[in-house]
Design an enzyme around this catalytic site. Sequence first.
Site, mmCIF file in Angstrom:
data_model
loop_
_atom_site.group_PDB
_atom_site.id
_atom_site.type_symbol
_atom_site.label_atom_id
_atom_site.label_comp_id
_atom_site.label_asym_id
_atom_site.label_seq_id
_atom_site.Cartn_x
_atom_site.Cartn_y
_atom_site.Cartn_z
ATOM 1 N N THR A 216 0.849 -1.198 0.000
ATOM 2 C CA THR A 216 0.000 0.000 0.000
ATOM 3 C C THR A 216 0.882 1.245 0.000
ATOM 4 O OG1 THR A 216 -1.962 1.004 1.005
ATOM 5 C CG2 THR A 216 -0.319 0.153 2.518
ATOM 6 N N ASN A 217 0.320 2.389 0.278
ATOM 7 C CA ASN A 217 1.101 3.638 0.312
ATOM 8 C C ASN A 217 0.646 4.493 1.486
ATOM 9 O OD1 ASN A 217 -1.194 5.311 -0.593
ATOM 10 N ND2 ASN A 217 -0.970 4.101 -2.465
ATOM 11 N N ARG A 218 1.197 5.672 1.607
ATOM 12 C CA ARG A 218 0.980 6.484 2.809
ATOM 13 C C ARG A 218 -0.322 7.289 2.807
ATOM 14 N NH1 ARG A 218 5.400 6.652 5.953
ATOM 15 N NH2 ARG A 218 7.388 6.071 4.986
ATOM 16 N N SER A 219 -1.130 7.149 1.782
ATOM 17 C CA SER A 219 -2.360 7.954 1.733
ATOM 18 C C SER A 219 -3.293 7.598 2.897
ATOM 19 C CB SER A 219 -3.072 7.699 0.409
ATOM 20 O OG SER A 219 -4.365 8.253 0.463
#
Length: 407
Positions: A216-219
Amino acid sequence: MTSEGGSGKPFVVLGVSAGIAAYKAIEVCRRLVDAGVHVAPVLTERATRFVGRATFDALASERVQIGLWDEASPIPHTRLGQSADLVVVAPATVDLLARYAGGFADDLLTTTLVATAAPVLVCPAMHTEMWEHPAVQENLDTLRRRGVTVIPPGDGRLAGGDVGTGRLADPSLIVATVLEMLGRGEAVGAGDLDGVRMVVSAGGTREPIDPVRFITNRSSGKQGHALAAAARRRGAEVVLVTSSALPAAQGVEVDRVETAADMEAAMLHRAEAADVVVMAAAVADFRPKEAGTSKMHKSDGVPDLVLEATPDILAELGRRRRPGQVLVGFAAETEQLSDRARAKLASKGVDLMVANDVSAPAVGFDHDTNEVTIFGADGSMFPVALRTKDAVADAILDRVSALLSPS
Ligand code: C5P
């Protein structure tokens, strides 16, 4: 809805805490009374140093109360808390927010806030440094999680001649929000996005490696959720397609998704009937080509993860869009912000590209504040200086609104 003495009027407790902006609460009081609301003002002891009780006494529907012992009844907070259809605090100071978030009940206003089951609206006003302090933002997060509505302060001149974020929201916005929350929104006229069908995506997608792991990512989804809430406030019918666990604003239809594939299916379907589509989600660019169906074990050695590209949802929305549909994308960049944003605007076929430099302090992923530049397909460029994500959402929607009804 309760009503005062059977008069049919909604009952609003107007809390006023000790800030320079307390004088603007008089305007809020007067306008609410004019709109047919029964207003019971409750001032903190220190608020009376900024504004006189005689003015509220003259304008409000009942006399000002300050202490727990002002009424004949020894439990005025119970009467106020139970009678209230809504409690609005304007201005809400740092100290008031901290006491409310902490569950303190050491004066009539905080006691009423703790004693009521009615919806609560807080309108903070303070100096920029205080507004940006993590303690203030964390207290507001706590209150939002508990269902309290927050109208963030605006930009402009502050006490002492300083300029920045922290000015109490405009009394007309506070009154409009109170009436809207009381179900009397039509009394102040329709929002500029009234009836507009809007789909907003939010959050970082999760691409499974196996049943327990994902990429995933930091959003955080905060900007997308703020956009959905602001659009709803302004009258739009909103569908929020989100991979974030954040709560959605009241009145927003939520479609919870996890992967880029889920998000693609939901967005392409929902966009068919939409007037406006906003892709605020941080869709993963790559996903494991094959996800394990059972948990991978260390004992089996380090796996070779083969990745593949995810579908570009925004580009597909750009290809499929109907004439007149407004399409908005986001570009999170760490360098060459405007060149990259303009290139994406053209390649994805969108009307507006909201670009943010995610390497700048207090901007982008997981912050409550953001600073963006909105690029238009017509060559326009609108910088939006650092402010809350709620306020950034409104700035973006102002551009959307202008595209929907060009002057
Ligand atoms: O190309 P880039 O990922 O920087 O573009 C960002 C914009 O494209 C965002 O609006 C994002 O929601 C959207 N996007 C998408 N599908 C992807 C990647 C990004 O819709 N696979």
